[in-house]
Design a protein around this motif. Structure first.
Motif, PDB file in Angstrom:
ATOM      1  N   MET A 162     -39.791  57.439  12.017  1.00  0.00           N
ATOM      2  CA  MET A 162     -38.815  56.362  11.924  1.00  0.00           C
ATOM      3  C   MET A 162     -37.557  56.663  12.724  1.00  0.00           C
ATOM      4  SD  MET A 162     -40.454  54.147  10.332  1.00  0.00           S
ATOM      5  CE  MET A 162     -39.133  52.950  10.297  1.00  0.00           C
ATOM      6  N   SER A 166     -36.138  54.216  15.457  1.00  0.00           N
ATOM      7  CA  SER A 166     -34.746  53.757  15.416  1.00  0.00           C
ATOM      8  C   SER A 166     -34.056  53.983  16.758  1.00  0.00           C
ATOM      9  CB  SER A 166     -33.991  54.494  14.309  1.00  0.00           C
ATOM     10  OG  SER A 166     -34.573  54.255  13.051  1.00  0.00           O
ATOM     11  N   TYR A 218     -38.943  49.664   7.824  1.00  0.00           N
ATOM     12  CA  TYR A 218     -37.704  50.240   7.285  1.00  0.00           C
ATOM     13  C   TYR A 218     -37.600  50.004   5.783  1.00  0.00           C
ATOM     14  CZ  TYR A 218     -36.045  51.152  12.005  1.00  0.00           C
ATOM     15  OH  TYR A 218     -35.908  51.641  13.277  1.00  0.00           O
ATOM     16  N   VAL A 222     -36.694  53.728   4.490  1.00  0.00           N
ATOM     17  CA  VAL A 222     -35.276  54.116   4.453  1.00  0.00           C
ATOM     18  C   VAL A 222     -34.932  54.914   3.197  1.00  0.00           C
ATOM     19  CG1 VAL A 222     -32.913  53.237   4.287  1.00  0.00           C
ATOM     20  CG2 VAL A 222     -34.461  52.310   6.012  1.00  0.00           C
ATOM     21  N   SER A 243     -31.210  54.588  11.451  1.00  0.00           N
ATOM     22  CA  SER A 243     -32.132  53.629  10.838  1.00  0.00           C
ATOM     23  C   SER A 243     -31.377  52.435  10.270  1.00  0.00           C
ATOM     24  CB  SER A 243     -32.940  54.312   9.733  1.00  0.00           C
ATOM     25  OG  SER A 243     -33.776  55.302  10.269  1.00  0.00           O
TER      26      SER A 243
END
Length: 455
Positions: A162, A166, A218, A222, A243
């Motif tokens: 991720m 990002s 996300y 997250v 992110s």
């Protein structure tokens, strides 16, 4: 929590170290590639052979490892046995829905030529087989990634993946400033319709999917980045901030609201009220200087002074132009009502040519989508399983009191919220992270169960 299920002597199979390490390496690579599988240069068929895409081949390697080196259906404890049975039920429902959708291939292609291929063979490959690859992570983690250290390793791989996504999203937006907040004629700033269309085209061109789909990634991850930032220190603050910035730049309202809700839940569960207050203050300052009108637009959808409060406007037309007509059509046909229309059932609606429906092939609500595909009987079963699963997960979390478990729980909680306006129950690109997350939660519960048996 150092106990390892996979090396506890209970497993019915024994792998040589090189084979086990190779299997773990390919699986972690599989998890790392999840967000990037539709990037254009990774969707080309190798050697010109249909279906020989890099991600498909990698998935086939993981599947072969599971089939030939793991007793997939052999349970070593009660929790694993129940998990495998529920998974088999889920897989049977998926298989039936997919098989029922195959005869609709010409109709689906005629209505959505960019989403569904014309030939039956290509449809089976892309719309039936590929989605099942997303479920591999559940079985692999359940059977082979059972120690706390291995679960932490999976979390690290997801977070690094991720982080790379990002960086790509932020860089892409900075290189295309036309999709950034632009001034409206009213003097307010925010993502207008043209900017959203441009963001959708940009994401489709570089990531091979819609920005809402990227947002769903996300939603599921997250909280794990927040967990890393709180437990591993300053090194993980940058990935978390990148992110969150990517979430803001994507402009997906559901993603923004869901990420805030899931992260807040995690902080409340871990009693980190200091971080929660600090984060709320930072969000307030940021919105005041940069995205205030955007947040205002999010909160004021459906509350315009001319029309008053409107549920349909709040849900951007989903009630009157998707859910209402479809539910009326399905409930007026006993066959559709009881058993659904098979996978992608919405796209087979007879209302398609009447102009009643928004031209979309998804119902923008996971429960409604499942009802359209599978009917009211299985939908009732689904709702029971969801309620029992939520209650069980909460009870287990209270007993475990584990930061990692609550981060995973918050991820699933966020995905559950987002199901109100999108996502899916059956495996898709949007919910691919749900499978490893649920398996990790189960294995954390199994570790506690094993510790209790040994004490």
């Amino acid at each position: 929590m150092s106990t390892s299920l996979s090396h506890s002597g209970q497993a019915p199979y024994h792998l040589t170290l090189p084979v086990a390490q190779a299997g773990t390496f390919f699986f972690l690579l599989f998890v790392f590639m999840l967000p990037f599988q539709r990037v254009p240069f990774l969707t080309e068929n190798l050697f010109g052979i249909q279906g020989f895409k890099p991600f498909n081949l990698l998935s086939a390697v993981v599947l072969a490892y599971l089939v030939f080196n793991t007793a997939c259906l052999h349970a070593t404890d009660k929790i694993e046995r129940i998990s495998i049975r529920i998974f088999l039920l889920y897989f049977a429902i998926l298989a039936i829905a997919l098989i029922r959708s195959v005869p609709n291939t010409p109709l689906l292609h005629s209505r959505f030529p960019d989403s569904f291929p014309e030939s039956y063979f290509d449809f089976v490959l892309s719309a039936c087989i590929v989605p099942t690859f997303f479920t591999l992570s559940f079985l692999f983690i359940l059977k082979r990634m059972c120690s706390f250290q291995e679960l932490e390793r999976i979390t690290t791989v997801i977070c690094l993946s991720m982080l790379l996504l990002s960086i790509a999203v932020v860089s892409l937006v900075l290189m295309n400033p036309s999709v950034l907040l632009s001034e409206r004629s009213s003097g307010m700033t925010g993502l207008d319709l043209a900017s959203r269309d441009e963001m959708a085209k940009l994401c489709a061109a570089y990531f091979g999917t819609h920005y809402n789909v990227i947002g769903s990634m996300y939603v599921s991850t997250v909280p794990l980045l927040l967990y890393r930032a709180l437990t591993r220190g300053a090194l993980w603050i940058t990935p978390l901030c990148l992110s969150l910035l990517a979430v803001l730049l994507l402009g997906s309202r559901t993603t923004l609201v869901t990420v805030v809700a899931s992260c807040s839940l995690f902080l409340i569960l871990r009693r980190r009220f200091d971080i929660l207050i600090l984060g709320a203050a930072a969000a307030g300052v940021t919105s005041f200087f940069w995205i205030g009108p955007t947040i205002d637009a999010v909160l004021s959808v459906g509350l315009g002074s001319s029309a008053g409060f409107s549920a349909d406007a709040v849900l951007t037309g989903r009630v009157d132009s998707i859910w209402g007509p479809l539910l009326e059509e399905w409930t007026s046909n006993i066959g559709l009502f009881l058993f659904g229309a098979g996978r992608h059932g919405m796209a087979t609606s007879q209302l398609w040519d009447t102009g009643t429906l928004i031209q979309a092939n998804v119902a923008h609500n996971a429960i409604v989508e499942f009802f359209l595909d599978c009917g009211v009987i299985l939908t009732g079963v689904l709702l029971i399983f969801l309620l029992v699963g939520i209650a069980t997960a909460w009870r287990v979390g209270r007993r475990l009191n584990s930061d990692l478990y609550w981060a995973l729980f918050a991820s699933i909680f966020g995905y559950g919220i987002s199901m109100a306006t999108g996502r899916d129950i059956l495996p898709t690109y949007e919910n691919m992270y749900v499978f490893p997350i649920i398996a990790m939660m189960i294995n954390l519960a199994r570790l506690r169960y094993l510790d209790a048996c040994h004490s």
